[in-house]
Design a protein around this motif. Structure first.
Motif, mmCIF file in Angstrom:
data_model
loop_
_atom_site.group_PDB
_atom_site.id
_atom_site.type_symbol
_atom_site.label_atom_id
_atom_site.label_comp_id
_atom_site.label_asym_id
_atom_site.label_seq_id
_atom_site.Cartn_x
_atom_site.Cartn_y
_atom_site.Cartn_z
ATOM 1 N N ALA A 70 47.264 50.164 19.625
ATOM 2 C CA ALA A 70 48.479 49.770 18.910
ATOM 3 C C ALA A 70 49.257 48.718 19.700
ATOM 4 O O ALA A 70 49.777 47.751 19.129
ATOM 5 C CB ALA A 70 49.349 50.990 18.641
ATOM 6 N N ILE A 71 49.329 48.899 21.023
ATOM 7 C CA ILE A 71 50.019 47.900 21.856
ATOM 8 C C ILE A 71 49.237 46.593 21.850
ATOM 9 O O ILE A 71 49.835 45.506 21.777
ATOM 10 C CB ILE A 71 50.216 48.448 23.277
ATOM 11 N N LEU A 72 47.917 46.669 21.901
ATOM 12 C CA LEU A 72 47.115 45.449 21.804
ATOM 13 C C LEU A 72 47.296 44.782 20.444
ATOM 14 O O LEU A 72 47.258 43.552 20.338
ATOM 15 C CB LEU A 72 45.630 45.764 22.025
ATOM 16 N N GLY A 73 47.478 45.592 19.404
ATOM 17 C CA GLY A 73 47.706 45.035 18.064
ATOM 18 C C GLY A 73 49.020 44.281 17.969
ATOM 19 O O GLY A 73 49.149 43.356 17.174
ATOM 20 N N GLY A 102 46.623 68.481 24.230
ATOM 21 C CA GLY A 102 47.879 67.755 24.311
ATOM 22 C C GLY A 102 47.701 66.326 23.832
ATOM 23 O O GLY A 102 46.596 65.852 23.598
ATOM 24 N N GLY A 103 48.797 65.598 23.693
ATOM 25 C CA GLY A 103 48.731 64.197 23.314
ATOM 26 C C GLY A 103 49.190 63.928 21.900
ATOM 27 O O GLY A 103 48.959 62.838 21.374
ATOM 28 N N SER A 104 49.850 64.897 21.289
ATOM 29 C CA SER A 104 50.321 64.701 19.923
ATOM 30 C C SER A 104 51.336 63.566 19.851
ATOM 31 O O SER A 104 51.335 62.776 18.898
ATOM 32 C CB SER A 104 50.942 65.996 19.405
ATOM 33 N N GLY A 105 52.189 63.480 20.868
ATOM 34 C CA GLY A 105 53.179 62.397 20.897
ATOM 35 C C GLY A 105 52.544 61.035 21.049
ATOM 36 O O GLY A 105 52.989 60.054 20.440
ATOM 37 N N LEU A 106 51.485 60.965 21.859
ATOM 38 C CA LEU A 106 50.781 59.686 22.023
ATOM 39 C C LEU A 106 50.131 59.253 20.717
ATOM 40 O O LEU A 106 50.173 58.070 20.356
ATOM 41 C CB LEU A 106 49.720 59.812 23.114
ATOM 42 N N ALA A 107 49.521 60.209 20.018
ATOM 43 C CA ALA A 107 48.884 59.886 18.740
ATOM 44 C C ALA A 107 49.913 59.434 17.716
ATOM 45 O O ALA A 107 49.687 58.466 16.979
ATOM 46 C CB ALA A 107 48.112 61.097 18.225
ATOM 47 N N THR A 108 51.051 60.109 17.677
ATOM 48 C CA THR A 108 52.107 59.728 16.733
ATOM 49 C C THR A 108 52.660 58.342 17.065
ATOM 50 O O THR A 108 52.892 57.522 16.164
ATOM 51 C CB THR A 108 53.233 60.773 16.752
ATOM 52 N N ALA A 109 52.852 58.080 18.355
ATOM 53 C CA ALA A 109 53.335 56.753 18.753
ATOM 54 C C ALA A 109 52.318 55.672 18.396
ATOM 55 O O ALA A 109 52.684 54.584 17.945
ATOM 56 C CB ALA A 109 53.634 56.736 20.241
ATOM 57 N N LEU A 111 50.197 55.780 15.933
ATOM 58 C CA LEU A 111 50.260 55.590 14.482
ATOM 59 C C LEU A 111 51.469 54.743 14.079
ATOM 60 O O LEU A 111 51.344 53.809 13.279
ATOM 61 C CB LEU A 111 50.340 56.949 13.777
ATOM 62 N N ILE A 112 52.618 55.067 14.636
ATOM 63 C CA ILE A 112 53.837 54.341 14.256
ATOM 64 C C ILE A 112 53.738 52.881 14.664
ATOM 65 O O ILE A 112 53.998 51.969 13.853
ATOM 66 C CB ILE A 112 55.075 55.007 14.881
ATOM 67 N N VAL A 113 53.348 52.625 15.894
ATOM 68 C CA VAL A 113 53.250 51.234 16.364
ATOM 69 C C VAL A 113 52.145 50.497 15.607
ATOM 70 O O VAL A 113 52.288 49.312 15.275
ATOM 71 C CB VAL A 113 53.024 51.191 17.896
ATOM 72 N N GLY A 114 51.050 51.199 15.300
ATOM 73 C CA GLY A 114 49.968 50.567 14.527
ATOM 74 C C GLY A 114 50.423 50.166 13.130
ATOM 75 O O GLY A 114 50.141 49.048 12.666
ATOM 76 N N TYR A 115 51.106 51.077 12.438
ATOM 77 C CA TYR A 115 51.601 50.757 11.094
ATOM 78 C C TYR A 115 52.653 49.637 11.135
ATOM 79 O O TYR A 115 52.658 48.752 10.271
ATOM 80 C CB TYR A 115 52.187 51.998 10.421
#
Length: 142
Positions: A70-73, A102-109, A111-115
């Protein structure tokens, strides 16, 4: 049947409590340790302390990959990395729900940054097309 009578050598103390000559005498045993009132002796019914270090749950790898993509995107690879980030984010959230990692917050972040990155890319492309169309309509031919 009766008990035997007579002198039984050093084991016979019937004659008195004086030690035999040449025998070493020890002082009577005295417990010098006092019970610690801060830590009383455990009573029956208490479970022993099982303690120890418990390791935290592992972080889902796809959640980390989703955030990195997402950051690369947002920076280097606009559309491809963002789409991959969204796909990895959804897969990782499903895995986290199933396995308890663990890592639910990373996955959500991710998704949000990707969208958001996909939305910004679409807005920029549509805006560029509209600007080129306006510019092409306003040009005059000589």
């Amino acid at each position: 049947m009766g008990y035997p009578q007579g002198n039984f050598g050093p084991f016979d103390k019937s004659e008195g409590d004086e030690p035999d000559p040449g025998q070493q005498q020890y002082p009577p045993y005295q417990n010098t340790q006092q019970p610690n009132p801060q830590y009383p002796n455990p009573q029956y019914g208490y479970a022993p302390y099982a303690g120890g270090y418990q390791t935290p749950p592992t972080t889902n790898t796809l959640a980390v990959v989703s955030l990195v993509l997402a950051i690369l995107g947002l920076t280097f690879i606009p559309l491809i990395a963002s789409v991959c980030a969204v796909v990895c984010g959804h897969i990782s959230r499903g895995q986290i729900r199933r396995t308890g990692e663990g890592g639910s917050g990373l996955a959500t972040a991710g998704l949000i940054v990707g969208y958001v990155s996909i939305a910004l890319f679409v807005i920029v492309i549509v805006g560029a097309i509209v600007l080129f169309a306006i510019a092409a309509a306003n040009t005059s031919t000589y």
